[in-house]
Design a protein around this motif. Structure first.
Motif, PDB file in Angstrom:
ATOM      1  N   SER A  94       0.826  -1.203   0.058  1.00 21.30           N
ATOM      2  CA  SER A  94       0.109  -0.160  -0.027  1.00 21.30           C
ATOM      3  C   SER A  94       0.683   1.039  -0.223  1.00 21.30           C
ATOM      4  CB  SER A  94      -0.835   0.114   1.244  1.00 21.30           C
ATOM      5  OG  SER A  94      -1.041  -0.977   1.964  1.00 21.30           O
ATOM      6  N   CYS A 127      -3.124  -1.070  10.852  1.00 19.12           N
ATOM      7  CA  CYS A 127      -3.418  -2.342  10.446  1.00 19.12           C
ATOM      8  C   CYS A 127      -3.437  -3.496  11.497  1.00 19.12           C
ATOM      9  CB  CYS A 127      -2.492  -2.870   9.093  1.00 19.12           C
ATOM     10  SG  CYS A 127      -2.754  -4.608   8.585  1.00 19.12           S
ATOM     11  N   VAL A 143       1.270 -10.711   9.768  1.00 22.67           N
ATOM     12  CA  VAL A 143       1.883 -10.522   8.412  1.00 22.67           C
ATOM     13  C   VAL A 143       3.592 -10.887   8.554  1.00 22.67           C
ATOM     14  CG1 VAL A 143       2.432  -8.811   6.656  1.00 22.67           C
ATOM     15  CG2 VAL A 143       0.247  -8.975   7.540  1.00 22.67           C
TER      16      VAL A 143
HETATM   17  C1  HEM Z   1       1.465  -6.988   3.885  1.00 22.54           C
HETATM   18  C2  HEM Z   1       0.374  -6.859   4.193  1.00 22.54           C
HETATM   19  C3  HEM Z   1      -0.457  -5.869   4.690  1.00 22.54           C
HETATM   20  C4  HEM Z   1      -0.020  -4.609   4.468  1.00 22.54           C
HETATM   21  C5  HEM Z   1       1.012  -3.994   3.979  1.00 22.54           C
HETATM   22  C6  HEM Z   1      -1.187  -3.761   5.034  1.00 22.54           C
HETATM   23  C7  HEM Z   1      -1.320  -2.573   5.147  1.00 22.54           C
HETATM   24  C8  HEM Z   1      -2.620  -1.759   5.640  1.00 22.54           C
HETATM   25  C9  HEM Z   1      -2.798  -0.480   5.766  1.00 22.54           C
HETATM   26  C10 HEM Z   1      -1.659   0.395   5.173  1.00 22.54           C
HETATM   27  C11 HEM Z   1      -3.919  -0.230   6.325  1.00 22.54           C
HETATM   28  C12 HEM Z   1      -4.632   1.143   6.397  1.00 22.54           C
HETATM   29  C13 HEM Z   1      -5.645   1.297   5.079  1.00 22.54           C
HETATM   30  C14 HEM Z   1      -6.321   2.504   5.292  1.00 22.54           C
HETATM   31  O1  HEM Z   1      -6.629   2.837   6.313  1.00 22.54           O
HETATM   32  O2  HEM Z   1      -6.925   3.070   4.269  1.00 22.54           O
HETATM   33  C15 HEM Z   1      -4.442  -1.745   6.530  1.00 22.54           C
HETATM   34  C16 HEM Z   1      -5.879  -1.757   7.088  1.00 22.54           C
HETATM   35  C17 HEM Z   1      -6.299  -2.832   7.666  1.00 22.54           C
HETATM   36  N1  HEM Z   1      -5.691  -4.187   7.223  1.00 22.54           N
HETATM   37 FE1  HEM Z   1      -3.865  -4.517   6.532  1.00 22.54          FE
HETATM   38  N2  HEM Z   1      -2.153  -4.877   5.475  1.00 22.54           N
HETATM   39  C18 HEM Z   1      -1.769  -6.158   5.198  1.00 22.54           C
HETATM   40  C19 HEM Z   1      -2.214  -7.222   5.628  1.00 22.54           C
HETATM   41  C20 HEM Z   1      -3.419  -7.573   6.128  1.00 22.54           C
HETATM   42  C21 HEM Z   1      -3.964  -8.696   6.571  1.00 22.54           C
HETATM   43  C22 HEM Z   1      -3.319 -10.205   6.004  1.00 22.54           C
HETATM   44  C23 HEM Z   1      -5.185  -8.535   7.284  1.00 22.54           C
HETATM   45  C24 HEM Z   1      -6.127  -9.420   7.858  1.00 22.54           C
HETATM   46  C25 HEM Z   1      -5.868 -10.784   8.036  1.00 22.54           C
HETATM   47  C26 HEM Z   1      -5.391  -7.087   7.317  1.00 22.54           C
HETATM   48  C27 HEM Z   1      -6.393  -6.411   7.688  1.00 22.54           C
HETATM   49  C28 HEM Z   1      -6.552  -4.960   7.823  1.00 22.54           C
HETATM   50  C29 HEM Z   1      -7.774  -4.440   8.183  1.00 22.54           C
HETATM   51  C30 HEM Z   1      -8.861  -5.087   8.952  1.00 22.54           C
HETATM   52  C31 HEM Z   1      -7.321  -3.036   8.050  1.00 22.54           C
HETATM   53  C32 HEM Z   1      -8.650  -1.952   8.651  1.00 22.54           C
HETATM   54  C33 HEM Z   1      -8.196  -1.394   9.773  1.00 22.54           C
HETATM   55  C34 HEM Z   1      -8.894  -0.297  10.344  1.00 22.54           C
HETATM   56  O3  HEM Z   1      -9.529   0.758   9.588  1.00 22.54           O
HETATM   57  O4  HEM Z   1      -9.219  -0.101  11.462  1.00 22.54           O
HETATM   58  N3  HEM Z   1      -4.386  -6.590   6.493  1.00 22.54           N
HETATM   59  N4  HEM Z   1      -3.527  -2.586   6.308  1.00 22.54           N
END
Ligand code: HEM
Length: 501
Positions: A370, A448, A454
């Motif tokens: 991202s 996240c 991860v």
């Molecule tokens: C390399 C892997 C990953 C990266 C770099 C990453 C990065 C991010 C980032 C930058 C956000 C913020 C997005 C935003 O607010 O617009 C986010 C939110 C989130 N991610 Fe990840 N993510 C990864 C993998 C995962 C995995 C494997 C899961 C679940 C099993 C996950 C679940 C979530 C959830 C539920 C949110 C929303 C959190 C919220 O708004 O409170 N992510 N992630």
């Protein structure tokens, strides 16, 4: 008659005057805030067209060429670390400034909301990714226990899928493209973790094809509407394919929800004794203990599936991309993983592997999946820096302005990372404890929730790979990283390597 025309005229004058006064009062309030905070405007992008479409065109061309990040960096070099653009009626402030990113994500969190909520609405509904305020807090609480540390140490969960992945890799030194099988591996493990039933795409790719195709079309529909901005309602008024695609996604998820509801009886709810059971954690089951509404469950789980779907596969793919080009680091990793002997590969062991951690961090820094996260100002507010000729003054941010946090920019900032910021050098992480200069998962309340999962699972997979294979060789004739941009960004040429047992 004369009387009524006069009345209408006066009423119109009163209306215009009230409207004018309200506008003037709002402008005065904004100006007062800007003056008291010492705000100055950021550099404005010199648009060639009134609509701002010229920049959209330039970005579209860069995406086509697989060099979107390069274009962002070029613009930051030309206009400073914070600059402003306009597109139709929307003002966007781009920033790669660490203090601004910290402010939007943490210290000024309450002033900013998610910018594309409405676009996602029919597809994604209400859940952690799309909501704000108390509803978002509720969704966050719903998933928190499942992401706690004890569950992360359960590598049995992923090991069966990793075994299948390793079996798939040729051992005779022939070339294999790894990005695709990595997607299948993590699709299988994450679907098992989220729904309680793996999609088994490694064994039977066709079984998940229909769902994935529908999901991709639904996501592309969101992207198209985002690009079209306020014109999207007109342009896509008769586009039924989007609705058809997300209806298919919903139908698949509904089957999973139905099963989860059957498997978690009503008695499970609010029974603390059940929390003690030594079961494997399945997110949908945990959610079903707290809400029995199938539509609510559909959207809650879909809101986790969306960010979970591809990130880990891309991250490990990127690490392998760079390791193939730096085979000496592979040998060092192998030494570290073989040095573990018979130690169980649990959370504590994996966390202690410094070189692996540095490799994963470096892959996340150079090509984090991202790269750009957007927020919208919910009220008149400020950014701490980016205004004035030297970019040091605070910037006034009007209600409704979009702030685009450029994580790539921050992660390639030579003032932070040095002149070799664009090189893959895991050793730069030795003794470093990154704070806000490294935010691949962003930070603050919306960080996240899967960050630890991860990191642990990526390291686990790299340990298994380096234990199985003594050597890696690059088989891609193109050495540089060419991007394929979708919701996340990955290598367009995949990860073409040979691995030797
Ligand atoms: C390399 C892997 C990953 C990266 C770099 C990453 C990065 C991010 C980032 C930058 C956000 C913020 C997005 C935003 O607010 O617009 C986010 C939110 C989130 N991610 Fe990840 N993510 C990864 C993998 C995962 C995995 C494997 C899961 C679940 C099993 C996950 C679940 C979530 C959830 C539920 C949110 C929303 C959190 C919220 O708004 O409170 N992510 N992630």
């Amino acid at each position: 008659m004369t009387f009524s025309i006069t009345s209408i005229t006066w009423a119109a004058i009163a209306l215009v005057a009230t409207y004018g006064y309200q506008k003037w009062a709002a402008w005065r309030t904004r100006r007062a805030l800007a003056i008291t905070q010492g705000c100055q405007p950021p550099t404005k992008y010199p648009h060639k067209t009134f609509s701002g479409y010229d920049l959209v065109e330039e970005r579209t061309a860069a995406v086509k060429d697989g060099r979107q990040m390069e274009l962002y960096m070029k613009h930051f070099e030309m206009y400073g670390k914070t600059w402003e653009e306009t597109y139709l009626d929307i003002k966007v402030i781009n920033t790669m400034e660490m203090r601004n990113i910290r402010h939007v994500c943490a210290t000024g969190f309450e002033d900013y909301g998610k910018s594309s909520r409405k676009l996602f609405a029919p597809f994604l509904g209400d859940g952690i990714f799309s909501q704000e305020g108390p509803k978002w807090k509720h969704s966050r609480n719903l998933i928190r226990p499942t992401f706690s540390r004890s569950e992360l140490s359960d590598m049995d969960f992923i090991s069966v899928h990793v075994d299948r992945f390793l079996d798939f890799i040729p051992r005779d030194g022939s070339t294999i493209e790894l990005q695709r099988p990595l997607h299948s591996l993590f699709l299988d493990s994450s679907s098992e973790f989220l729904f309680g039933q793996s999609m088994n795409s490694q064994r039977d790719p066709e079984a998940s094809d229909e769902f994935l195709q529908a999901f991709n079309i639904a996501m592309a529909g969101v992207g198209k509407r985002r690009t079209a901005g306020i014109l999207s309602r007109i342009l896509y008024a008769f586009d039924g394919s989007w609705k058809e695609a997300y209806a298919k996604v919903h139908a698949y998820v509904d089957i999973q929800v139905k099963r989860a509801l059957e498997e978690t009886s009503d008695e499970d709810q609010n029974n603390p004794a059940n929390d003690e059971r030594p079961t494997r954690y399945i997110l949908l089951h945990e959610m079903a203990k707290q809400t029995r509404d199938p539509i609510d469950l559909r959207f809650q789980i879909l809101n986790v599936f969306l960010p979970a779907r591809e990130g880990m596969a891309i991250l490990v793919g990127n690490a392998m991309f760079h390791l193939a080009r730096n085979p000496k680091i592979w040998t060092q990793l192998r030494d570290e993983s073989l040095g573990l002997g018979d130690r169980e590969l649990n959370f504590e062991t994996l966390k202690s592997l410094q070189l692996f951690k540095h490799v994963v961090h470096e892959a996340l820094r150079l090509q984090g999946p991202s790269g750009r996260v957007q927020r919208i100002a919910k009220r008149n507010t400020i950014l701490p820096v980016g205004g004035g000729p030297d970019g040091k003054a605070p910037v006034f941010v009007k209600n409704g302005t979009i702030v685009a946090i450029n994580i790539w920019g921050l992660h390639h900032d030579k003032d932070i990372w040095g002149d070799d910021a664009n090189d893959f050098k895991p050793e730069r992480w030795v003794g470093k404890r990154p704070l806000w200069e490294f935010v691949p998962f962003i930070g603050g309340p919306r960080i996240c929730p899967a960050q630890q999962q991860v990191l642990t699972q990526s390291i686990y997979l790299l340990v298994r790979l380096t234990r199985n294979f003594a050597r890696i060789e690059n088989r891609d004739t193109i050495l540089g990283y060419v991007e394929r941009v979708r919701m996340l960004t990955e290598s367009r040429n995949g990860v073409q390597v040979a691995l030797f047992p």
